[in-house]
Write a protein that holds these residues in place. Structure first.
Motif, PDB file in Angstrom:
ATOM      1  N   TRP A  24     -16.412 -24.018   9.810  1.00 14.98           N
ATOM      2  CA  TRP A  24     -16.286 -23.800  11.255  1.00 14.98           C
ATOM      3  C   TRP A  24     -16.835 -22.414  11.628  1.00 14.98           C
ATOM      4  N   TYR A  28     -19.790 -21.488  14.213  1.00 16.94           N
ATOM      5  CA  TYR A  28     -19.462 -20.604  15.359  1.00 16.94           C
ATOM      6  C   TYR A  28     -20.450 -19.441  15.437  1.00 16.94           C
ATOM      7  N   PHE A  41     -19.955 -13.307  28.149  1.00 15.72           N
ATOM      8  CA  PHE A  41     -18.638 -12.719  28.425  1.00 15.72           C
ATOM      9  C   PHE A  41     -18.700 -11.775  29.632  1.00 15.72           C
ATOM     10  N   GLU A  61      -7.460  -8.519  23.875  1.00 11.94           N
ATOM     11  CA  GLU A  61      -8.000  -9.885  23.830  1.00 11.94           C
ATOM     12  C   GLU A  61      -7.382 -10.583  22.629  1.00 11.94           C
ATOM     13  N   PHE A  63      -6.982 -13.963  20.100  1.00 10.91           N
ATOM     14  CA  PHE A  63      -7.951 -14.914  19.511  1.00 10.91           C
ATOM     15  C   PHE A  63      -9.370 -14.348  19.707  1.00 10.91           C
ATOM     16  N   GLY A  65     -11.750 -13.393  17.703  1.00  7.82           N
ATOM     17  CA  GLY A  65     -12.855 -13.732  16.806  1.00  7.82           C
ATOM     18  C   GLY A  65     -13.602 -12.496  16.341  1.00  7.82           C
ATOM     19  N   ASP A  85      -6.761 -11.370  15.982  1.00  8.43           N
ATOM     20  CA  ASP A  85      -7.263 -12.637  15.445  1.00  8.43           C
ATOM     21  C   ASP A  85      -6.710 -12.810  14.028  1.00  8.43           C
ATOM     22  N   LEU A  86      -6.734 -14.062  13.566  1.00  6.56           N
ATOM     23  CA  LEU A  86      -6.186 -14.361  12.246  1.00  6.56           C
ATOM     24  C   LEU A  86      -7.287 -14.524  11.198  1.00  6.56           C
ATOM     25  N   SER A  87      -8.529 -14.220  11.576  1.00  4.97           N
ATOM     26  CA  SER A  87      -9.620 -14.314  10.590  1.00  4.97           C
ATOM     27  C   SER A  87     -10.115 -12.910  10.240  1.00  4.97           C
ATOM     28  N   LEU A  90     -14.019 -12.658  10.445  1.00  8.09           N
ATOM     29  CA  LEU A  90     -14.586 -12.500  11.796  1.00  8.09           C
ATOM     30  C   LEU A  90     -14.303 -11.100  12.332  1.00  8.09           C
ATOM     31  N   ALA A 103      -3.625 -10.732  12.825  1.00  9.09           N
ATOM     32  CA  ALA A 103      -2.263 -11.215  13.085  1.00  9.09           C
ATOM     33  C   ALA A 103      -2.314 -12.600  13.710  1.00  9.09           C
ATOM     34  N   ASP A 104      -1.169 -13.263  13.661  1.00  7.41           N
ATOM     35  CA  ASP A 104      -1.020 -14.580  14.270  1.00  7.41           C
ATOM     36  C   ASP A 104      -0.663 -14.393  15.742  1.00  7.41           C
ATOM     37  N   CYS A 105      -1.418 -15.035  16.617  1.00  4.33           N
ATOM     38  CA  CYS A 105      -1.149 -14.892  18.053  1.00  4.33           C
ATOM     39  C   CYS A 105       0.140 -15.610  18.464  1.00  4.33           C
ATOM     40  N   GLN A 121     -10.246 -16.090  25.387  1.00  8.45           N
ATOM     41  CA  GLN A 121     -11.485 -16.816  25.688  1.00  8.45           C
ATOM     42  C   GLN A 121     -11.684 -17.855  24.587  1.00  8.45           C
ATOM     43  N   GLY A 122     -10.950 -18.944  24.686  1.00 11.70           N
ATOM     44  CA  GLY A 122     -11.109 -20.027  23.708  1.00 11.70           C
ATOM     45  C   GLY A 122     -10.326 -19.751  22.445  1.00 11.70           C
ATOM     46  N   HIS A 126      -6.768 -23.999  19.677  1.00 16.11           N
ATOM     47  CA  HIS A 126      -6.660 -24.097  18.210  1.00 16.11           C
ATOM     48  C   HIS A 126      -5.205 -24.259  17.764  1.00 16.11           C
TER      49      HIS A 126
HETATM   50  C1  LIG Z   1     -13.156 -20.500  19.316  1.00 18.19           C
HETATM   51  S1  LIG Z   1     -12.813 -18.993  18.460  1.00 18.19           S
HETATM   52  C2  LIG Z   1     -12.933 -17.900  19.794  1.00 18.19           C
HETATM   53  C3  LIG Z   1     -13.238 -16.510  19.401  1.00 18.19           C
HETATM   54  C4  LIG Z   1     -13.590 -15.571  20.567  1.00 18.19           C
HETATM   55  N1  LIG Z   1     -12.572 -15.566  21.595  1.00 18.19           N
HETATM   56  C5  LIG Z   1     -14.923 -15.948  21.140  1.00 18.19           C
HETATM   57  O1  LIG Z   1     -14.967 -16.565  22.204  1.00 18.19           O
HETATM   58  O2  LIG Z   1     -15.925 -15.649  20.512  1.00 18.19           O
HETATM   59  C6  LIG Z   1     -11.096 -19.117  18.118  1.00 18.19           C
HETATM   60  C7  LIG Z   1     -10.518 -17.975  17.300  1.00 18.19           C
HETATM   61  O3  LIG Z   1      -9.116 -18.164  17.159  1.00 18.19           O
HETATM   62  C8  LIG Z   1      -8.722 -17.661  15.890  1.00 18.19           C
HETATM   63  N2  LIG Z   1      -7.378 -18.212  15.617  1.00 18.19           N
HETATM   64  C9  LIG Z   1      -7.028 -19.503  15.428  1.00 18.19           C
HETATM   65  N3  LIG Z   1      -5.691 -19.612  15.294  1.00 18.19           N
HETATM   66  C10 LIG Z   1      -5.185 -18.358  15.440  1.00 18.19           C
HETATM   67  C11 LIG Z   1      -3.862 -17.817  15.464  1.00 18.19           C
HETATM   68  N4  LIG Z   1      -2.788 -18.591  15.287  1.00 18.19           N
HETATM   69  N5  LIG Z   1      -3.706 -16.505  15.672  1.00 18.19           N
HETATM   70  C12 LIG Z   1      -4.788 -15.687  15.839  1.00 18.19           C
HETATM   71  N6  LIG Z   1      -6.064 -16.144  15.846  1.00 18.19           N
HETATM   72  C13 LIG Z   1      -6.250 -17.461  15.655  1.00 18.19           C
HETATM   73  C14 LIG Z   1      -9.840 -18.059  14.965  1.00 18.19           C
HETATM   74  O4  LIG Z   1      -9.888 -17.236  13.823  1.00 18.19           O
HETATM   75  C15 LIG Z   1     -11.068 -17.856  15.878  1.00 18.19           C
HETATM   76  O5  LIG Z   1     -11.587 -16.570  15.738  1.00 18.19           O
END
Ligand SMILES: C[S@@+](CC[C@H](N)C(=O)[O-])C[C@H]1O[C@@H](n2cnc3c(N)ncnc32)[C@H](O)[C@@H]1O
Length: 234
Positions: A24, A28, A41, A61, A63, A65, A85-87, A90, A103-105, A121-122, A126
Motif C-alpha cells: 500500500w 501511495y 494540499f 495533522e 494521519f 503520512g 502517524d503510525l508508519s 512514511l 503514534a496511534d491516532c 486528510q484521508g 483506515h
Molecule cells: C491515506 S494515508 C494519508 C496520509 C496523508 N494524510 C496524505 O494525505 O498524504 C493514511 C495514513 O494513515 C496512517 N494510519 C493508519 N492507521 C493509523 C492509526 N491508527 N494511527 C495513526 N496513523 C494511522 C497510515 O500510516 C497512512 O500514513
C-alpha cells in the motif's frame, strides 16, 4: 532544524504496534509526487480559508503520512506544526521543522486543550472497527483542541463521481495505460475492507461527529467530504 535534516520524531509506540502495509505504501508514494501532493494540499487549505488564520496557530495533522500536508502549511507560513502517524517509514520521508509523533491516532499522545487546529486528510477511513474507532479518535481530537479550536476534515465520500472513478480505474486496460489509476486501484484493493466500511455508513459517521463537534460546514462533492467542525462544550 534545517529542512534537509532527518525529521524530528518522538516514538510513542513500540515497533510491534505499527500498522503499515509495504505494498500500500509503495502505491501511495507512486500515486502522486510530493510536489503534486503539496500543490493539492495548498489548494485545499485555501478552500478551507487557512489564508486568514494566524500563522502562530498551533496545528497538528493526524494521519499525516509522509507529511506533505505539513510542508503545504509551512509554505503558507504556519510555524507551529506537528504531525501524527503510525508508519515510521512514511514519517521518515518528511523534511521540515514540524514535530512528528509516531503514534496511534486512536490514543493521541498530545496535551489536552493545546491546539488551535487539527487536520485530517484521508486517515479516518483506515480505522478498522467502525464506528467505535471513529468515536474514540474524535474524542481524542476534541480533548486536544482548545475550546475555540477547529477540526478540518477531508475524507473519501461515496458520491457519483467516486463510483465512476473506481469503475474506470479498475478496468485493466486503464490500469496499464494510466500509472496513477493503477496506483489508486492497488491502494483501494489493499484497504478495501476499511474503505468500503467507511463509504457504507455516511449517516453513522455524521452522527458520530455530531456527538463531539458542532458542524460548521459539511460538503460532499467529487468523491470527498470536506468538513469544518468545532468542539462541542461538554
Ligand atoms: C491515506 S494515508 C494519508 C496520509 C496523508 N494524510 C496524505 O494525505 O498524504 C493514511 C495514513 O494513515 C496512517 N494510519 C493508519 N492507521 C493509523 C492509526 N491508527 N494511527 C495513526 N496513523 C494511522 C497510515 O500510516 C497512512 O500514513
Amino acid at each position: 532544524m534545517s529542512d534537509s535534516a532527518s525529521p524530528d520524531i518522538i516514538r510513542h509506540v513500540a515497533a510491534g504496534q505499527l500498522c503499515c502495509d509495504p505494498v500500500w505504501e509503495a502505491a501511495y508514494k507512486r500515486f502522486e509526487t510530493p510536489e503534486q501532493e503539496i500543490a493539492k494540499f495548498i489548494k485545499r487549505l485555501r478552500r478551507f480559508g487557512f489564508e486568514t488564520l494566524n500563522r502562530d496557530s498551533r496545528i497538528v495533522e493526524i494521519f499525516c503520512g509522509r507529511g506533505n500536508g505539513l510542508v503545504a502549511l509551512q509554505r503558507m507560513g504556519f510555524r507551529n506544526l506537528e504531525g501524527v502517524d503510525l508508519s515510521d517509514s512514511l514519517l521518515e520521508e518528511y523534511r521540515g521543522p514540524a514535530q512528528l509523533h509516531l503514534a496511534d491516532c486512536l490514543d493521541l499522545p498530545l496535551e489536552s486543550d493545546r491546539y488551535d487546529v487539527v487536520i485530517v486528510q484521508g486517515g479516518l477511513h483506515h480505522l478498522p472497527d467502525m464506528p467505535t474507532d471513529l468515536d474514540r479518535s474524535l474524542a481524542g481530537v476534541h480533548r486536544i483542541l482548545k475550546p475555540s479550536g477547529k477540526f478540518y476534515v477531508i475524507e473519501p465520500w461515496k458520491t457519483p463521481f467516486l463510483v465512476f472513478a473506481h469503475a474506470v480505474t479498475e478496468l485493466s486496460l486503464m490500469r496499464k495505460l494510466y500509472a496513477k489509476g493503477d496506483a489508486l486501484a492497488i491502494m483501494t484493493e489493499r484497504e478495501r475492507v476499511t474503505y468500503e466500511q467507511w463509504l457504507g455508513m455516511p449517516d453513522v459517521i455524521r452522527e458520530t461527529f455530531q456527538r463531539h463537534f458542532e458542524i460548521e460546514s459539511w460538503k460532499t462533492t467529487w468523491g470527498k467530504l470536506a468538513a469544518i467542525t468545532a468542539p462541542k462544550a461538554h
